[in-house]
Scaffold this motif. Structure first.
Motif, PDB file in Angstrom:
ATOM      1  N   TYR A 240     -22.951  18.250 -69.503  1.00 60.52           N
ATOM      2  CA  TYR A 240     -22.458  17.458 -68.365  1.00 60.52           C
ATOM      3  C   TYR A 240     -23.618  17.281 -67.393  1.00 60.52           C
ATOM      4  O   TYR A 240     -24.245  18.264 -66.993  1.00 60.52           O
ATOM      5  CB  TYR A 240     -21.286  18.165 -67.676  1.00 60.52           C
ATOM      6  CG  TYR A 240     -20.020  18.169 -68.502  1.00 60.52           C
ATOM      7  CD1 TYR A 240     -19.008  17.243 -68.264  1.00 60.52           C
ATOM      8  CD2 TYR A 240     -19.847  19.090 -69.530  1.00 60.52           C
ATOM      9  CE1 TYR A 240     -17.849  17.240 -69.033  1.00 60.52           C
ATOM     10  CE2 TYR A 240     -18.693  19.086 -70.311  1.00 60.52           C
ATOM     11  CZ  TYR A 240     -17.705  18.154 -70.056  1.00 60.52           C
ATOM     12  OH  TYR A 240     -16.562  18.136 -70.827  1.00 60.52           O
ATOM     13  N   SER A 282     -11.916  21.046 -66.911  1.00 60.94           N
ATOM     14  CA  SER A 282     -10.723  20.267 -67.281  1.00 60.94           C
ATOM     15  C   SER A 282     -10.769  19.867 -68.748  1.00 60.94           C
ATOM     16  O   SER A 282      -9.751  19.966 -69.455  1.00 60.94           O
ATOM     17  CB  SER A 282     -10.629  19.010 -66.408  1.00 60.94           C
ATOM     18  OG  SER A 282     -10.503  19.352 -65.062  1.00 60.94           O
ATOM     19  N   ASP A 283     -11.923  19.421 -69.203  1.00 58.47           N
ATOM     20  CA  ASP A 283     -12.054  19.028 -70.609  1.00 58.47           C
ATOM     21  C   ASP A 283     -11.877  20.239 -71.529  1.00 58.47           C
ATOM     22  O   ASP A 283     -11.242  20.149 -72.586  1.00 58.47           O
ATOM     23  CB  ASP A 283     -13.422  18.379 -70.862  1.00 58.47           C
ATOM     24  CG  ASP A 283     -13.534  16.986 -70.256  1.00 58.47           C
ATOM     25  OD1 ASP A 283     -12.504  16.459 -69.789  1.00 58.47           O
ATOM     26  OD2 ASP A 283     -14.654  16.429 -70.244  1.00 58.47           O
ATOM     27  N   GLN A 286      -8.480  20.948 -71.945  1.00 58.08           N
ATOM     28  CA  GLN A 286      -7.813  19.775 -72.533  1.00 58.08           C
ATOM     29  C   GLN A 286      -6.767  19.168 -71.598  1.00 58.08           C
ATOM     30  O   GLN A 286      -5.722  18.670 -72.024  1.00 58.08           O
ATOM     31  CB  GLN A 286      -7.191  20.124 -73.897  1.00 58.08           C
ATOM     32  CG  GLN A 286      -8.247  20.571 -74.904  1.00 58.08           C
ATOM     33  CD  GLN A 286      -7.684  20.847 -76.288  1.00 58.08           C
ATOM     34  OE1 GLN A 286      -6.552  21.312 -76.427  1.00 58.08           O
ATOM     35  NE2 GLN A 286      -8.471  20.568 -77.315  1.00 58.08           N
ATOM     36  N   ARG A 289      -7.901  13.547 -69.257  1.00 57.11           N
ATOM     37  CA  ARG A 289      -9.077  13.115 -68.474  1.00 57.11           C
ATOM     38  C   ARG A 289      -8.675  12.228 -67.296  1.00 57.11           C
ATOM     39  O   ARG A 289      -9.240  12.340 -66.207  1.00 57.11           O
ATOM     40  CB  ARG A 289     -10.045  12.393 -69.423  1.00 57.11           C
ATOM     41  CG  ARG A 289     -11.297  11.797 -68.775  1.00 57.11           C
ATOM     42  CD  ARG A 289     -12.298  12.798 -68.265  1.00 57.11           C
ATOM     43  NE  ARG A 289     -13.074  13.479 -69.270  1.00 57.11           N
ATOM     44  CZ  ARG A 289     -14.073  12.953 -70.000  1.00 57.11           C
ATOM     45  NH1 ARG A 289     -14.380  11.690 -69.875  1.00 57.11           N
ATOM     46  NH2 ARG A 289     -14.741  13.708 -70.845  1.00 57.11           N
TER      47      ARG A 289
END
Length: 440
Positions: A240, A282-283, A286, A289
């Protein structure tokens, strides 16, 4: 593993919110602990149940050496001689986080770091709830973790300080993240910065997914890294990352654009990093998004964290009272874009940190530094040509109000603990806001 506390002599150190939550934890189990506080007049004394034995005024008490289990509040140093002696005698010393860890059955997201913990933890709580989770937030952010233990939760988000991690040994996090590591609380650690850093790193020991800041060059060899998934953020080579080729930096995962910072309310690179980490968490969980992005677009700064209080007549007044270490002041200064003068309010208890790292920044900026509080005189000598010592925050704001011009930015980012003139950073920030309204 089930823990049985019956028949043990249990002692709690500290009558703050944490200490009270520990008493209630044991009472619910039918166990009566004892409690000690260093203060002769602790503010929470009235909350102690009547049947609890207590001692006030000093930790040097025989109860410590007679205990089977001691639960220590984060405000009390683990390195006090009597506690070192207790450990040598084989007495178990743990934190409230350790008690919590032994009881929890649902996933935990653990968030630590020198700066940004509360912001990211709050972002994740909002995203989790938006995604349909029964999520509860606690820890260093103000609600003791033992108070949320009985909630019907399917996810816990806990903010952790290094003080809480010192005596935590069985924290099994679904996700653990260290946002950043820089000099702070060096006066707490006998062996200095590396000891502070190692304490922070312990959050990864039993985590499934570890999110790391590539800028911090974390030594994975110091971490028990069996079967871990590593996710990175921060540099151009990270999973990221922030691409800052335009005026409005863009947030990416791998080579895929996620979010343009022109779409969000928050301002400054430290906040873009906070959003980046929140997306990574968050990703990994899961969460949808779209839910994450919608929350992050509408998220505004928490009180006392780079909070714009007034923007009038070409002058911005920013309350960053949560800046309690030198790195957070550095981050705040790097986040300000102005053609005018930055008028920085710096001061308080420096906690033995090295403020000389600000020298080069001060030299390159159009800045005037107003130093106040316990270490104000010492701080004013870092860059004497641009600094002035002022006795307290009120006198500094009065002086600034007479000198400020259109285009200037007034920044309260003290880089120090508030102790000495205030009881906490909130009181300091609230006075700053009050003074702005009254004086300007």
């Amino acid at each position: 593993m089930s823990y049985n506390y019956f028949g043990k002599k249990i002692l709690i150190l500290g009558m703050g919110l944490t200490g009270i939550s520990c008493i209630n934890f044991f009472l619910k189990k039918g166990i009566k602990p004892k409690i000690i506080d260093e203060s002769k007049h602790p503010s929470n004394f009235i909350k102690i149940p009547q049947n609890i034995e207590y001692s006030l005024g000093s930790l040097d008490h025989q109860w410590i050496l007679e205990s089977d289990l001691i639960v220590i509040s984060p405000g009390i140093s683990s390195f006090k001689p009597i506690l070192i002696k207790a450990r040598l005698l084989g007495i178990e010393i743990i934190s409230d986080i350790e008690l919590f860890s032994r009881e929890v059955t649902c996933p935990i997201i653990s968030i630590t770091g020198t700066n940004g913990k509360s912001t990211v933890a709050t972002m994740i709580e909002k995203i989790a709830k938006k995604s349909g989770y029964k999520a509860f937030l606690g820890g260093n952010i103000g609600v003791p973790v033992l108070e949320i233990l009985d909630k019907e939760a399917d996810l816990y988000i806990i903010e952790l300080s290094s003080f809480q991690l010192e005596n935590t040994f069985n924290l099994k996090s679904k996700i653990a993240v260290i946002l950043n590591i820089s000099e702070d609380h060096i006066n707490r650690y006998p062996n200095g910065f590396q000891q502070y850093k190692n304490t922070k790193l312990s959050v990864y020991n039993q985590a499934e997914i570890c999110i790391i800041n590539s800028n911090d060059k974390i030594e994975k060899s110091l971490i028990h890294s069996k079967n871990k998934k590593w996710i990175s953020f921060g540099t151009n080579r990270s999973d990221y990352r922030i691409c800052s080729k335009s005026n409005d930096p863009i947030l990416f995962f791998k080579n895929k654009k996620i979010l343009n910072t022109s779409e969000i309310l928050l301002y400054g690179y430290h906040n873009y990093n906070n959003i980046l980490v929140s997306l990574a968490i968050s990703d990994a969980m899961q969460f949808p998004r779209n839910d994450a992005i919608n929350v992050l677009k509408s998220f505004s700064n928490l009180p006392h964290r780079f909070q714009i209080i007034k923007n009038e007549k070409g002058v911005r007044w920013i309350n960053d009272s949560k800046s309690t270490n030198v790195n957070s002041t550095q981050v705040a200064l790097n986040s300000i874009k102005t053609t005018g003068t930055i008028r920085l309010l710096l001061g308080g208890d420096s906690k033995s940190a090295n403020f000389n790292i600000l020298k080069n920044i001060f030299r390159t900026l159009k800045i005037k530094i107003y130093c106040f509080g316990r270490d104000g005189i010492k701080l004013s000598k870092i860059c004497e040509k641009k600094s002035i010592y002022v006795e307290n925050l009120k006198k500094a704001v009065i002086l600034i109000s007479k000198q400020v011009k259109s285009g200037d930015t007034v920044l309260l980012s003290p880089g120090c603990s508030s102790l000495g003139q205030f009881s906490n950073f909130e009181e300091r920030g609230n006075l700053f806001i009050k003074l702005i309204k009254e004086i300007t």
